[in-house]
Every structure is written in structure tokens, then in C-alpha cells.
Scaffold this active site. Structure first.
Site, PDB file in Angstrom:
ATOM      1  N   LYS A   1      19.092  -5.577   7.260  1.00 15.69           N
ATOM      2  CA  LYS A   1      19.503  -6.516   8.298  1.00 15.69           C
ATOM      3  C   LYS A   1      20.527  -7.521   7.784  1.00 15.69           C
ATOM      4  O   LYS A   1      20.701  -7.672   6.562  1.00 15.69           O
ATOM      5  CB  LYS A   1      18.263  -7.234   8.844  1.00 15.69           C
ATOM      6  CG  LYS A   1      17.253  -6.300   9.507  1.00 15.69           C
ATOM      7  CD  LYS A   1      16.073  -7.081  10.076  1.00 15.69           C
ATOM      8  CE  LYS A   1      15.094  -6.168  10.792  1.00 15.69           C
ATOM      9  NZ  LYS A   1      13.953  -6.915  11.367  1.00 15.69           N
TER      10      LYS A   1
ATOM     11  N   ARG B   1       8.249   3.182   5.085  1.00 16.63           N
ATOM     12  CA  ARG B   1       7.460   2.087   5.642  1.00 16.63           C
ATOM     13  C   ARG B   1       6.522   1.498   4.587  1.00 16.63           C
ATOM     14  O   ARG B   1       6.250   0.297   4.579  1.00 16.63           O
ATOM     15  CB  ARG B   1       6.670   2.561   6.863  1.00 16.63           C
ATOM     16  CG  ARG B   1       7.573   2.894   8.044  1.00 16.63           C
ATOM     17  CD  ARG B   1       6.783   3.207   9.306  1.00 16.63           C
ATOM     18  NE  ARG B   1       6.079   2.046   9.806  1.00 16.63           N
ATOM     19  CZ  ARG B   1       6.638   1.089  10.535  1.00 16.63           C
ATOM     20  NH1 ARG B   1       7.929   1.147  10.832  1.00 16.63           N
ATOM     21  NH2 ARG B   1       5.918   0.069  10.967  1.00 16.63           N
TER      22      ARG B   1
ATOM     23  N   THR C   1       5.349  -6.275   8.342  1.00 17.00           N
ATOM     24  CA  THR C   1       6.438  -6.923   9.076  1.00 17.00           C
ATOM     25  C   THR C   1       6.617  -8.381   8.667  1.00 17.00           C
ATOM     26  O   THR C   1       7.740  -8.856   8.508  1.00 17.00           O
ATOM     27  CB  THR C   1       6.163  -6.848  10.592  1.00 17.00           C
ATOM     28  OG1 THR C   1       5.969  -5.482  10.954  1.00 17.00           O
ATOM     29  CG2 THR C   1       7.333  -7.419  11.370  1.00 17.00           C
TER      30      THR C   1
ATOM     31  N   ARG D   1      10.126  -6.363   1.834  1.00 17.13           N
ATOM     32  CA  ARG D   1      10.015  -7.556   2.681  1.00 17.13           C
ATOM     33  C   ARG D   1       9.397  -8.723   1.916  1.00 17.13           C
ATOM     34  O   ARG D   1       9.744  -9.879   2.170  1.00 17.13           O
ATOM     35  CB  ARG D   1       9.191  -7.223   3.926  1.00 17.13           C
ATOM     36  CG  ARG D   1       9.986  -6.447   4.973  1.00 17.13           C
ATOM     37  CD  ARG D   1       9.125  -5.931   6.090  1.00 17.13           C
ATOM     38  NE  ARG D   1       9.923  -5.353   7.169  1.00 17.13           N
ATOM     39  CZ  ARG D   1       9.454  -4.514   8.087  1.00 17.13           C
ATOM     40  NH1 ARG D   1       8.175  -4.151   8.044  1.00 17.13           N
ATOM     41  NH2 ARG D   1      10.244  -4.036   9.028  1.00 17.13           N
TER      42      ARG D   1
ATOM     43  N   ASN E   1      13.293 -10.475   8.245  1.00 16.68           N
ATOM     44  CA  ASN E   1      12.433  -9.836   7.245  1.00 16.68           C
ATOM     45  C   ASN E   1      13.153  -8.752   6.452  1.00 16.68           C
ATOM     46  O   ASN E   1      12.554  -7.817   5.949  1.00 16.68           O
ATOM     47  CB  ASN E   1      11.164  -9.279   7.891  1.00 16.68           C
ATOM     48  CG  ASN E   1      11.459  -8.266   8.980  1.00 16.68           C
ATOM     49  OD1 ASN E   1      12.620  -7.942   9.249  1.00 16.68           O
ATOM     50  ND2 ASN E   1      10.419  -7.760   9.622  1.00 16.68           N
TER      51      ASN E   1
ATOM     52  N   HIS F   1      14.321  -2.776   8.072  1.00 15.56           N
ATOM     53  CA  HIS F   1      13.634  -2.147   9.200  1.00 15.56           C
ATOM     54  C   HIS F   1      13.470  -0.668   8.891  1.00 15.56           C
ATOM     55  O   HIS F   1      14.284  -0.067   8.176  1.00 15.56           O
ATOM     56  CB  HIS F   1      14.472  -2.317  10.478  1.00 15.56           C
ATOM     57  CG  HIS F   1      14.008  -1.449  11.621  1.00 15.56           C
ATOM     58  ND1 HIS F   1      12.943  -1.769  12.424  1.00 15.56           N
ATOM     59  CD2 HIS F   1      14.477  -0.246  12.071  1.00 15.56           C
ATOM     60  CE1 HIS F   1      12.771  -0.810  13.334  1.00 15.56           C
ATOM     61  NE2 HIS F   1      13.690   0.106  13.134  1.00 15.56           N
TER      62      HIS F   1
END
Length: 834
Positions: free
Chosen positions: A488, A562, A568, A582, A592, A595
Site C-alpha cells: 500500500k 496471508r 489485519t 503488518r 497496515n 494486502h
């Protein structure tokens, strides 16, 4: 649709107007002659300019509104002045003030670019007003390259003159997370040096007698002090060290302070490789402002030992580039120690068969963890009888085959991908002998003995017998998968560190794209969150700056990614998974850092939205050209045709006794993987990613594995060719005719142009060659020809069919040329990626 097209064209025009395009030496010299501050993005054609920074440049231009600020993109491939940047500009921003280089930034570091633009514009205005002088710098990276090139030239001259070449320590710099080595090309030990940082214990802390206390606190954090030298800086040394602060009001006082007494200059590293030492030490010393350090990080060294402003006790390098400059400045002859590197990990497949899985799963997993194995892949699944038969196909016909496949399909089992330095032998040692009676007698504590099922002759566990077999078996249970990974805007400044961790986790970056999302695309991308309270904030954040999208390939990629990124909420991630991305790079739930797609279906949708239709090879790279891959497969088979050796009887017995998977299917997968790796030069894929992965894979490959693969490829066509030859026997006559024609075509291409002036001479030569080839053909082929073959007929029928033969010959010539070109292109791509 038309409106969207117009909007896209309008945006493109704005980008062109924003950044002047420089593609020739003349255009470069013209820009160098103009007044103002030029921020030039140096690029090469294969990668293009850094589009992710366009939004940042626009914002700076709009915020400052300064006519002196100008942007340009310069193509290093075609500009002589940028020759040394070829292969060294991913990305690279040069700051030129009226033709003078005043700053260099490597990497798309938005905050640093914004700060440098502001500082250099202020300086340029002072130069124009006559209140300051323009200070020219040299690109430290290019200077280092020049120095090493000169040293190597001197060594070569000495060698030519018969004098022994002077041995110089290899030097190394790190840019964008990549180690760049200079010095003796044959000294491979210099390919991996530790990452280091330079620290200074300032005069105020030295005078206060705090040196020993500070050094103890540094060591307590596991940081190694490689060098510690007490020295009093000269004014010149201090000025060079703090040149970036020369416009600050306190600059003169800072120089006076740094030269007022002795300092301690330190070289620091940590662990086997020194990874992340720069950031870790800066976290330890805290913010530059002592007041801020006391408020936000009261346990930091500056909070404990600093006084005020520049009298803050310690200095630490702010970047890898600065660390290398300071190291060369304070310790020009210091040789950075060699990194120990990460231990080479093996992977192996472990199967807990249905009976043991049902009754002893937890106990077995506990024993696996206690033995030091890392469970890299894990899956609970049920096999059908057909799947079990397919997996154990090579054992078909054995007396245990039916019972084995029946029990393997009798209920859920667990497939594990285990990782350890000696995973293959370590797991097989835990299993014990394959025969249960022998296991109980010789290794009663082994898994097979301990968890044997009464009155069942099939043991309850499986383990691969080699690294090659392990890879094939892992592919069977954990087929290659793709997922979408997103870095991000809030974490783009740390993308190099994140990408490094992506590679460390075993992912391949099949494709990647750095771009700035429009609000519309962000809304579409996160459409499944539309009913959430945070939806608007999320969309706004994703459209606020550049974002990097990556297609990651790995076994079980969706769950693997993941797991790597963590929960999250970064705060929750720090508690539950402190090493997750994260936890390391996230700020809050909105910002965070990264993704990941939630499931394989969402991953496909996301990849489609961002990258369009992509196809992947069996080993996870982008499939560029299926026909090209088939051609390369043919070439590889030719090369491997005579290299393989047969398995020994002992190896075959070992494989059968341990019940291994079918070699035919698994080796086809391995062969396809080898072919695909050589033909994946794709526009969306970063070459350094593919190169890095190939080097890692090459290091894993052992000589016996290559022989095993070659042996399989050699044996495989033998089984398949026999029926084909029997079926195609009647068609062998045209093949026999084509062979001499292909040879004639090649001879014609090699012949001088003078011999092509007449048509009669080549025709006569063709006829003679045909007759020779027919006379020398094996008797078996003559017997296989259909009756009434036209080859032995008089010349008159041959003359009648001369035109068709010529047409066929032309077609064969075109086909041969096409195949040669494809072979050359495929070979070039394979060599470039290797």
C-alpha cells in the site's frame, strides 16, 4: 467508454508535459545548458521510467509552484553521457542545477525526493541571488565503480608486464537491498558481505564519560561492534559529514561542537548477515530531537544521554548509501566481513497416512517440531482410490499395491512440507526402516515402529528419498498457485525490504506493477468491503499515492501470503505474529502496509482487474509463448539425449521399498519446470526477481539430481516411440525425401551469391544429391517405402514434378529458417535469464 478514453489521453498528455523526454545526446546537452533545477529520472528501455513517482512530482510542482523546478526522463540506452548508468538505474533520480550534479537519489523514496527538491530549490535561489555557491557532487555509486575499474585495469597492466598484480580488498556497496561487489571477480567469497552502519558517539557524551555505558547498551541489543576508534574530527571532516545540514541556522555551531573534542567512530553490524542493522540502530538511538526522544522514546540512547538539538550524544547512518559513504570516509581501507549467510534449507514431503492421522496426529506433529523441523506447508485432505493409484503408479503390479492404495484412500490424511538443513535424511531417520518388523527390532522409537497398526503390513508414514523426489511429490500435493499481493501507499518506501522477505518466504514474483490508483479503480478493487464503515477511508488511502501490485507464485500461495502478512490490525499482529509484515511495517488498521487476496477465487479476480489475462507456467512464471516453450523443450531433449545414466538396482529397490510416487508424471512436471524457467522473459516481470530466484534454485540443484532427470528424459521417448514408428511406417517415404532437401536448402543458404545467378546449376546439384541420398539410405527404409515409389523412376517423371518439388523445397526452407530463428531467440532468452 469514450469519456474514459479521453480522460486517459488527457492524463497521458499531462504526464508528457510534466516530464520532458530526453532520448539523444543533443537533447541532454540542451537540458544541461538551461537554468533551473532539473529532477531527471534515468531509465532504460526494458523497464521504463518510474511511473509511481509521477503523482509525487505533480504534488511537489503544485505545492511549490516554482518555475525553476523542472522534470525530465532520460533514456540511458541512447545518451552517451549516461553510459555508466546502464544497468544501474532502477530507479535513479539525478538533480542537476544549471548543468551541475547537486544530488542523487536511488530508489522511489517519496519523502527523500520531496525533501531534496525543497532543499535544492532553496539552494539554487541563493546561488542565483549571489548569496551562495553551487556545490557539485559526484555520484558515489558511479565513483566507486570508476575506482574499481581503474584498480582492475592497473592489475591487468601489471600482469601484462610480468609483475604480480597487487591484491586489493574487494569492496561492496548495497543499493535497494542488493549487494553489489567490486574487486577480484574470481573471489566468490566477496559476493556476500555483512550489512553495516556507521555510528558516532559525539564529544558531549565522550566528555561526560558515557562511552562505556553506551557501548554496553549497544552490545545488550545483540549488535556487534566491528570497529571502535577515538578521534577528534577536523573542520573539513565535520563539514563533509554534515553537508546536508549546511543551510540550517545551527550549522556553524554544529561544526564547532563536532570538532571541540574526541568522538568515538563505530562500525556496527548484527547477526549472520547484518540485515536491517541501519534501521535497528536508528530505532535504538531515537529521534534526532532530544526533547522528542524523551517524549516518544524515553528508553532510547538520545533520550538517556543527549542534551539538546545537535548535542544529542549519537549519530547513526540514515541509509545504506550514507553508511557506505561514511565508511569510506572514516575507514577507507576497512574490509567488510563476509556474511555467514542463511543455512541452506531442504524441503521434503511427509505423509501421515489415514490410520496414524486419525489416532496420533497431534503427537506426531509435536515430535516433528521437537526435531527442529519447520512446517512450511500443511494440508489435510482425502485421496480417492484413483488419486492414490496415480500417486503410486510405479508400484502397480506389486502384491501390496491394492492394500496400499485402499488404505491411502480410506480417510483423511495429512500432507506436510517440512523444512530443515537436512530435511530429507532427517525425516527418513525419524521414520525408521520401511519394513515394520525391522523397524520394531532395529529402531523401536522410530515413527513407523511406534505408531504401527496391528495386523497391517503397510507402514503409516511416507518420506521422500531425495531432494528431486521431494520436489515432485510436493508438486503433487501442493500444486503451484498464484495470489495477489499489494504494497500500500503507506509502505511503498519500504518495498525493497518487503520484497526481500517475499523472496525469503519462497515466493516467486511472476509479475509486478507500480501505479497510482484512481478512486474509481480503488472502489472497484475493494468492492467486497463496500458495506464496511471504513470503506471510504480505505478507498481514499489507496488512491493517495503509488501502490505496488505483485502476482506471487508458490505452493499454497494464498494461505502462505496471508500467513506472512499477519492479522489485519498491526497491533494484534505484533502480539500474535511479531515477524509478520503488518507487525513490522503497519501503522494502524487502515495503513497496515500490505494486502492479500482472501481465497483463490478472489486472487484470480484481483489479478484479472490489475493485470488482465495472464497465463502461468507449471513452475509459477508467466507463460510468454507456448510455441516457443515447445521448441525449447525439443532443444533440451536433444541436449539431454545421451547424458543420463540408469538407476542402480540398489536405488530402485530402495525406492520400491519406501513406496514412492510415480516417476512418469512427476518427472514430466519437473521437465516442464526446467523448460519454463528458460522461457519466461516477460515484460511485467522484474529481471532481478527472476535472476535472484534462478540463482537460489541453481544453488539447490545437485549433480545426482541432474543425472536422474536426464535418465528419465532418455528413457521416456523410448517407450513412446515404438508404437508411433509402427503406425507411421507407410509415411516414411516422404520423410526420406525431405531429409536430403533440407540438407540441400542449408547448402544453398551457405553458398556464395555468385552461384545463385543461374537456376540450372542448383537444380542439377539437387538431383545429384537426391540420387546420392537415396543410394545411401538404409535398406530398412527402402523396404518400408510404398510400392511404386517415384524415386527410382527415370528422369522424365522427375522433371515433370520439378515445380512441385521446388515449391515444397521453398516451404521447407522457410520452415527451417523459422525454426533456427526461434531456437536462437529461445537460447538468447535462456542465457539472459541465467
Amino acid at each position: 467508454m469514450a469519456d474514459k478514453k479521453k480522460a486517459s489521453m488527457a492524463r497521458r498528455k499531462q504526464e508528457i508535459q510534466l516530464q520532458q523526454e530526453i532520448e539523444t545526446q543533443e537533447e541532454w546537452e540542451d537540458v544541461m545548458s538551461k537554468e533551473g533545477l532539473y529532477v531527471i529520472d534515468v531509465y532504460q528501455e526494458w523497464c521504463g521510467p518510474c511511473v509511481g513517482m509521477v503523482g509525487v512530482f505533480k504534488k511537489i510542482k503544485n505545492d511549490l509552484g516554482d518555475p525553476l523546478l523542472k522534470y525530465a526522463v532520460a533514456k540511458a540506452d541512447t545518451i552517451d553521457a549516461l553510459e555508466k548508468y546502464r544497468g544501474r538505474c532502477e530507479p535513479c533520480f539525478l538533480f542537476y542545477a544549471t548543468g551541475v550534479l547537486v544530488a542523487v537519489i536511488r530508489g522511489a523514496n517519496s519523502p527523500q525526493v520531496m525533501r531534496t527538491v525543497t532543499e535544492q530549490l532553496q539552494q539554487e535561489h541563493k546561488v542565483i541571488d549571489g548569496s551562495a555557491e553551487r556545490k557539485e557532487i559526484k555520484d558515489p555509486y558511479i565513483s566507486m565503480v570508476d575506482t574499481m575499474d581503474n584498480d582492475m585495469e592497473e592489475d591487468e597492466e601489471e600482469a601484462e608486464e610480468g609483475r604480480p598484480a597487487s591484491k586489493k580488498d574487494g569492496k561492496q556497496m548495497r543499493f535497494k537491498g542488493e549487494l553489489v561487489n567490486f574487486g577480484d571477480e574470481n573471489d566468490r567469497s566477496q559476493e556476500s558481505k555483512k550489512e553495516v552502519t556507521v555510528a558516532v558517539i559525539k564529544p558531549d557524551a565522550v566528555q561526560a564519560g558515557k562511552v562505556d555505558e553506551i557501548l554496553e547498551e549497544i552490545r545488550a541489543k545483540g549488535i556487534e561492534i566491528l570497529k571502535d576508534e577515538e578521534r577528534t574530527m577536523t573542520e573539513e571532516e565535520a563539514s563533509n559529514m554534515y553537508t546536508h545540514l549546511q543551510d540550517e541556522d545551527f550549522y556553524k555551531d554544529l561544526i564547532a561542537f563536532m570538532t571541540s573534542g574526541p568522538s568515538h567512530i563505530l562500525v556496527l553490524t548484527k547477526g549472520r548477515t547484518g540485515e536491517n542493522i541501519i534501521n535497528e540502530f536508528r530505532d535504538l538511538i531515537g529521534p534526532t530531537s532530544v526533547e522528542e526522544a524523551k517524549e516518544k522514546q524515553p528508553e532510547s540512547l538520545r533520550a538517556k544521554h543527549g542534551n539538546q538539538t545537535y548535542m544529542n550524544a549519537l549519530h547513526g547512518s540514515s541509509s545504506e548509501d550514507q553508511a557506505m559513504r561514511e565508511l569510506a570516509f572514516f575507514f577507507p581501507d576497512y574490509a567488510i566481513p563476509v556474511a555467514e549467510g542463511k543455512p541452506k534449507l531442504q524441503r521434503t514431503l511427509a505423509l501421515i497416512r489415514p490410520d496414524a492421522f486419525k489416532h496420533h496426529k497431534d503427537e506426531v506433529l509435536q515430535m516433528i517440531h521437537e526435531a527442529g523441523f519447520k512446517v512450511a506447508l500443511q494440508k489435510e485432505m482425502s485421496l480417492t482410490k484413483e488419486m492414490a493409484q496415480d500417486f503410486y503408479k510405479e508400484h502397480e503390479g506389486q502384491e501390496y499395491f491394492d492394500e496400499l492404495t485402499t488404505r491411502m484412500s480410506s480417510g483423511p490424511l495429512m500432507a506436510l512440507g517440512l523444512a530443515r538443513e537436512d530435511a530429507v535424511e532427517g525425516w527418513r531417520s525419524m521414520l525408521g526402516p520401511k519394513e515394520l518388523d525391522k523397524a520394531k527390532e532395529e529402531a523401536p522409537d522410530s515413527l513407523r515402529a511406534k505408531f504401527a497398526v496391528e495386523d497391517v503390513v503397510i507402514n503409516q508414514f511416507h518420506g521422500s528419498d531425495s531432494e528431486a523426489a521431494a520436489q515432485k511429490e510436493l508438486d503433487f500435493f501442493f500444486p503451484m498457485q498464484q495470489t495477489m499481493a499489494v504494497i500500500k501507499p503507506d509502505a511503498l518506501g519500504t518495498k525493497d525490504e518487503i520484497i526481500e522477505k517475499v523472496h525469503d518466504a519462497g515466493f516467486k514474483i511472476a509479475a509486478r506493477k507500480e501505479t497510482q490508483l484512481s478512486r474509481e479503480i480503488a472502489e472497484e478493487f475493494y468492492s467486497d468491503h463496500k458495506d464496511k464503515d471504513y470503506y471510504n477511508d480505505l478507498v481514499e488511502h489507496m488512491a493517495s499515492g503509488p501502490t505496488m501490485f505483485m502476482v506471487l507464485s508458490r505452493e499454497d500461495a494464498v494461505e502462505g501470503w496471508r500467513s506472512l502478512i499477519g492479522p489485519t490490525d498491526p497491533e494484534k499482529a505484533k502480539e500474535e505474529s511479531p515477524e509478520s509484515l503488518r507487525a513490522l511495517y503497519g501503522g494502524d488498521i487502515l495503513k497496515n502496509a500490505v494486502h492479500g487476496s482472501s481465497n483463490p477465487e478472489r486472487a484470480k479476480e484481483h489479478i484479472q482487474k490489475i493485470f488482465g489475462d495472464l497465463k502461468f507456467t507449471c513452475d509459477g512464471w508467466l507463460a510468454k509463448d507456448e510455441e516457443e516453450m515447445q521448441d525449447q523443450e525439443g532443444e533440451e531433449k536433444k541436449e539431454e539425449g545421451t547424458e543420463g545414466g540408469e538407476q542402480t538396482t540398489e536405488q530402485q529397490e530402495e525406492k520400491q521399498g519406501d513406496i514412492e510416487p510415480p516417476t512418469e508424471q512427476a518427472e514430466e512436471q519437473e521437465h516442464d519446470t526446467a523448460v519454463s524457467k528458460k522461457s519466461t522473459e516477460v515484460e511485467d516481470v522484474a529481471p532481478e526477481d527472476r535472476q535472484r530466484y534462478r540463482e537460489a534454485e541453481a544453488a539447490k540443484t545437485e549433480e545426482p539430481q541432474q543425472q536422474e532427470q536426464t535418465s528419465t528424459e532418455e528413457a521416456k521417448p523410448t517407450e513412446e516411440e515404438t508404437p508411433k514408428e509402427e503406425e507411421k511406417a507407410p509415411e516414411e517415404t516422404p520423410k526420406t525425401e525431405e531429409e536430403p532437401k533440407q540438407e540441400e536448402t542449408q547448402k544453398e543458404e551457405e553458398a556464395p551469391k555468385e552461384e545463385e545467378k543461374t537456376e540450372e546449376a542448383p537444380k542439377e546439384e539437387q538431383k545429384e544429391e537426391e540420387v546420392k541420398q537415396e543410394e545411401e539410405a538404409p535398406k530398412q527404409e527402402e523396404e518400408a517405402k510404398p510400392e511404386g515409389g517415384e524415386e527410382t523412376k527415370p528422369e522424365e517423371p522427375e522433371q515433370k514434378s520439378e515445380e512441385p518439388a521446388k515449391t515444397e523445397e521453398t516451404t521447407e526452407e522457410a520452415k527451417t529458417e523459422g525454426e533456427e530463428k526461434k531456437g536462437e531467440e529461445t537460447k538468447t532468452e535462456g542465457e539472459g535469464a541465467a
